[in-house]
Write an enzyme that holds these catalytic residues in place. Structure first.
Site, short mmCIF file in Angstrom:
data_model
loop_
_atom_site.label_atom_id
_atom_site.label_comp_id
_atom_site.label_asym_id
_atom_site.label_seq_id
_atom_site.Cartn_x
_atom_site.Cartn_y
_atom_site.Cartn_z
N ASP A 147 0.91 -1.14 0.07
CA ASP A 147 0.04 -0.12 0.09
C ASP A 147 0.92 1.26 0.03
OD1 ASP A 147 -2.46 -0.45 -0.09
OD2 ASP A 147 -3.11 0.12 1.72
N GLY A 209 -13.34 6.56 1.02
CA GLY A 209 -14.27 5.62 1.50
C GLY A 209 -14.21 5.62 3.09
N GLY A 211 -12.01 4.61 4.92
CA GLY A 211 -10.74 5.12 5.22
C GLY A 211 -10.57 6.05 4.04
N GLU A 384 -8.33 -2.22 -7.20
CA GLU A 384 -7.08 -2.48 -6.45
C GLU A 384 -6.68 -3.73 -6.89
OE1 GLU A 384 -6.64 -0.54 -2.31
OE2 GLU A 384 -8.75 -0.92 -2.95
#
Length: 403
Positions: A147, A209, A211, A384
């Site tokens: 990430d 979102g 997060g 993703e």
């Protein structure tokens, strides 16, 4: 052609997609919830809208992986485990060492394990997921997709905190940034939609979102992002406070009798939209309450949008301009009212958005700016899993990718 699995292992969940590469066709998508419970929920979607759900005891992630692979066989999605040529794993943290995805070796596993203190909620399940797939598919390349990797291009002036420099050199204290896989995907996709080379573009990516983070991407490289040493920094989120005065931590410890860990837990799990509204971390619930006249819900929405609005201005200044603003993730893709709140007033910097295009736009790739707008505004659903599959193919040298 090669079948690739993209995997995201959470503390009590396992999400996966099976994709055929390099034509990037999604073959199946699965979710295992409540891993470790007697009533775990397994769901898989495949084919022409087929869906299967089961509730059963699953004690470990290894059992969840075994079940997932068994169901892929049972439903004829694969005829043999040998068809799976690579597995890509989303991994929270790669620190400075990993600026790109890598084939997972035992040394890489040890490195990831040593980063646990930077992601105590995420890294242990990441490791468990990797171990589970390694046990069942021992001869298949496993790739870690970090990430944090995309943000390793940030310059010192953006990743260093104004603390004694030794804290950086000795403890690795710096801004790392997260959601990198999503920001990378949508900015590359924006380049395609705009018909312009990524190297020529200045983009602001808003991943909104539960997060949420924003990234400034110039020439295809992340130069700044809102999340920091941990995913707590930055804008207001579903349950996270985002940035605030660090002196609040000892102050709250004294006033409430809480430990530092307790206060951090409040900032991570009881703050943000949830803490401000006192109602929910789900923006849909908060928006409904705001429409009904609930002041705290309306205030929470204003604060959420205002933080994003401000960072767009900051990042445009950092890049000396901006060519496009991207909205992605659950809220960014689906909430026309949040997009409106964020964009309102940005005309001064060349953002002319069309309310008729924005209203009702949900989960689809769409330009929502007027044709004459110097700055384009694009909704791009994130993917993703596709980015993980692409990296698995590239790093594993598995098949020639499409040009």
């Amino acid at each position: 052609m090669a079948k690739i699995m993209a995997v995201n292992a959470g503390s009590s969940s396992l999400k996966f997609q099976l994709l055929e590469m390099p034509n990037e066709t999604m073959i199946a998508v699965g979710l295992v919830e409540r891993v470790g419970k007697d009533d775990a929920i397994f769901t898989i979607k495949y084919g022409e809208g087929q869906k299967f759900t089961d509730v059963l005891p699953l004690a470990t992630h290894k059992e969840a992986v075994e079940l997932s692979l068994e169901k892929l066989m049972e439903f004829g999605i694969i005829s043999s485990y040998d068809e799976i040529k690579g597995v890509g794993h989303r991994v929270l943290h790669g620190k400075e060492k990993y600026a790109d995805s890598v084939i997972i070796t035992e040394d890489v596993m040890q490195d990831i394990e040593s980063y646990t203190e930077l992601g105590p909620l995420h890294i242990p399940p990441n490791l468990i997921g990797i171990r589970a797939f390694q046990a069942i598919l021992p001869n298949v390349p496993q790739v870690a997709v970090f990430d944090t990797a995309f943000h390793q291009t940030m310059p010192e002036e953006n990743f260093l905190y104004s603390l004694p420099y030794e804290y950086y050199t000795e403890y690795g204290i710096r801004k790392y940034g997260f959601h990198g896989t999503s920001h990378k995907y949508v900015t590359e996709r924006a380049s395609e939609l705009l018909g312009r080379p990524l190297q020529d573009l200045r983009l602001i990516s808003c991943h909104l979102g539960s997060g949420a983070s924003i990234a400034a991407v110039a020439g295809g490289e992340s130069i700044d992002t809102t999340m920091g040493f941990t995913p707590l920094e930055g804008i207001t989120m579903g349950t996270r406070s985002g940035s605030l005065d660090p002196a609040l931590i000892p102050f709250l410890m004294e006033k409430t009798g809480k430990t530092a860990e307790d206060v951090l837990n409040v900032m991570n799990k009881e703050s943000g939209i949830y803490g401000l509204s006192g109602l929910s971390s789900d923006l849909r619930d908060v928006q409904t309450a705001a429409k009904e006249g609930n002041h705290r819900s309306e205030m929470a929405l204003r604060i959420f949008a205002n933080r994003i609005h401000g960072y767009i201005g900051q990042y445009a200044a950092e890049m000396n301009g901006v060519d496009a603003i991207i909205f992605t993730a659950g809220v960014g893709e689906n909430s026309d009212s949040i997009r409106e709140r964020v964009l309102r007033g940005l005309e001064f910097m060349g953002v002319y958005w069309d309310p008729s295009l924005n209203n009702g736009a949900r989960g689809e790739e769409l330009f929502i700016n007027y044709p004459h707008s110097p700055v384009k505004v694009i909704i791009i659903p994130t993917n993703e899993e596709l980015m993980i599959a692409r990296d698995t193919v590239r790093v594993g040298g598995l098949v020639e990718q499409n040009a």
